[in-house]
Design a protein around this motif. Sequence first.
Motif, PDB file in Angstrom:
ATOM      1  N   ALA A   3      -4.089  -7.809   0.926  1.00  0.00           N
ATOM      2  CA  ALA A   3      -4.398  -7.441   2.231  1.00  0.00           C
ATOM      3  C   ALA A   3      -3.673  -7.860   3.263  1.00  0.00           C
ATOM      4  O   ALA A   3      -3.092  -9.005   3.308  1.00  0.00           O
ATOM      5  N   ILE A  48      -4.331  -8.196   7.099  1.00  0.00           N
ATOM      6  CA  ILE A  48      -5.526  -8.303   8.059  1.00  0.00           C
ATOM      7  C   ILE A  48      -5.031  -8.647   9.352  1.00  0.00           C
ATOM      8  O   ILE A  48      -4.433  -9.623   9.636  1.00  0.00           O
ATOM      9  N   GLU A  60       0.273  -0.560   5.278  1.00  0.00           N
ATOM     10  CA  GLU A  60      -0.703   1.043   5.667  1.00  0.00           C
ATOM     11  C   GLU A  60      -0.252   1.840   4.263  1.00  0.00           C
ATOM     12  O   GLU A  60      -1.082   2.347   3.661  1.00  0.00           O
ATOM     13  N   ASP A  71      -1.990   1.079   1.197  1.00  0.00           N
ATOM     14  CA  ASP A  71      -3.508   0.878   1.463  1.00  0.00           C
ATOM     15  C   ASP A  71      -4.138  -0.572   1.403  1.00  0.00           C
ATOM     16  O   ASP A  71      -5.147  -0.978   1.024  1.00  0.00           O
ATOM     17  N   LYS A  72      -3.084  -1.318   2.241  1.00  0.00           N
ATOM     18  CA  LYS A  72      -3.644  -2.701   2.454  1.00  0.00           C
ATOM     19  C   LYS A  72      -3.871  -3.045   3.647  1.00  0.00           C
ATOM     20  O   LYS A  72      -3.942  -4.674   3.732  1.00  0.00           O
ATOM     21  N   TYR A  73      -3.713  -2.396   4.632  1.00  0.00           N
ATOM     22  CA  TYR A  73      -4.000  -2.668   6.118  1.00  0.00           C
ATOM     23  C   TYR A  73      -5.277  -2.442   6.502  1.00  0.00           C
ATOM     24  O   TYR A  73      -5.858  -1.433   6.410  1.00  0.00           O
ATOM     25  N   TYR A  74      -5.810  -3.471   7.258  1.00  0.00           N
ATOM     26  CA  TYR A  74      -7.046  -3.703   7.810  1.00  0.00           C
ATOM     27  C   TYR A  74      -7.071  -4.188   9.291  1.00  0.00           C
ATOM     28  O   TYR A  74      -6.566  -5.283   9.774  1.00  0.00           O
ATOM     29  N   ILE A 110      -8.501  -5.587  12.579  1.00  0.00           N
ATOM     30  CA  ILE A 110      -9.847  -6.095  13.310  1.00  0.00           C
ATOM     31  C   ILE A 110      -9.960  -6.465  14.538  1.00  0.00           C
ATOM     32  O   ILE A 110      -8.657  -6.648  15.092  1.00  0.00           O
ATOM     33  N   VAL A 146     -13.899  -7.623   4.831  1.00  0.00           N
ATOM     34  CA  VAL A 146     -12.612  -7.103   4.251  1.00  0.00           C
ATOM     35  C   VAL A 146     -12.255  -8.157   2.955  1.00  0.00           C
ATOM     36  O   VAL A 146     -12.173  -7.595   1.850  1.00  0.00           O
TER      37      VAL A 146
END
Length: 190
Positions: free
Chosen positions: A110, A112, A162, A165-168, A170, A186
């Motif tokens: 991920a 983050i 992104e 599908d690893k972008y988060y 916060i 996460v």
Amino acid sequence: MKNIVLFGPPGAGKGTQADVLKDKYNLVHISTGDVFRFNIKNETELGLLAKSYIDNGNLVPDEVTINMLEAEVEKNSEANGFIFDGFPRTESQAEALDAFLSKKGATINAMIALEVEEDVLVTRLLERGKVSGRADDQDESKIRNRFNEYNTKTAIVKDYYEKQDKYYGINGVGSIDGITALISKVVDSL
């Protein structure tokens, strides 16, 4: 093994959160900024080279950064995972990190990102500069140049993660514990 890229502009709180997360999840925190500062303080060849770039608010070249990062990972080969703080900063660095980790049978789980408004960050960094004595945190024009570097060269790494599908994202404004709780949700889901 959990490998996390902790991302955000200068002053977003990456180092603070990494200190909490490394203990909570038994991960090794690799901060390129800390490694560069150590080498600068000790006037190593890498440190002197890095200092010439950092003093002007510029990023250290990819080759130097990547070689240094690989050496740090190798020193901690038995780790449960890593928190990469300040790396990757470009898409080519992200690709190099993926290739390096792939050879080890690992991947980034991920990215983050701590998201904070620029004016809030300028205030944070100027305050940090008073306490830390860091020259790069005491001059608003150098701080703004670092944001320009981040926005034009580094923020595009968000798109790279992104697409996987690893972008988060916060919210990086609030209490340390509150932000840690958001990040932990996460990490726990990985």
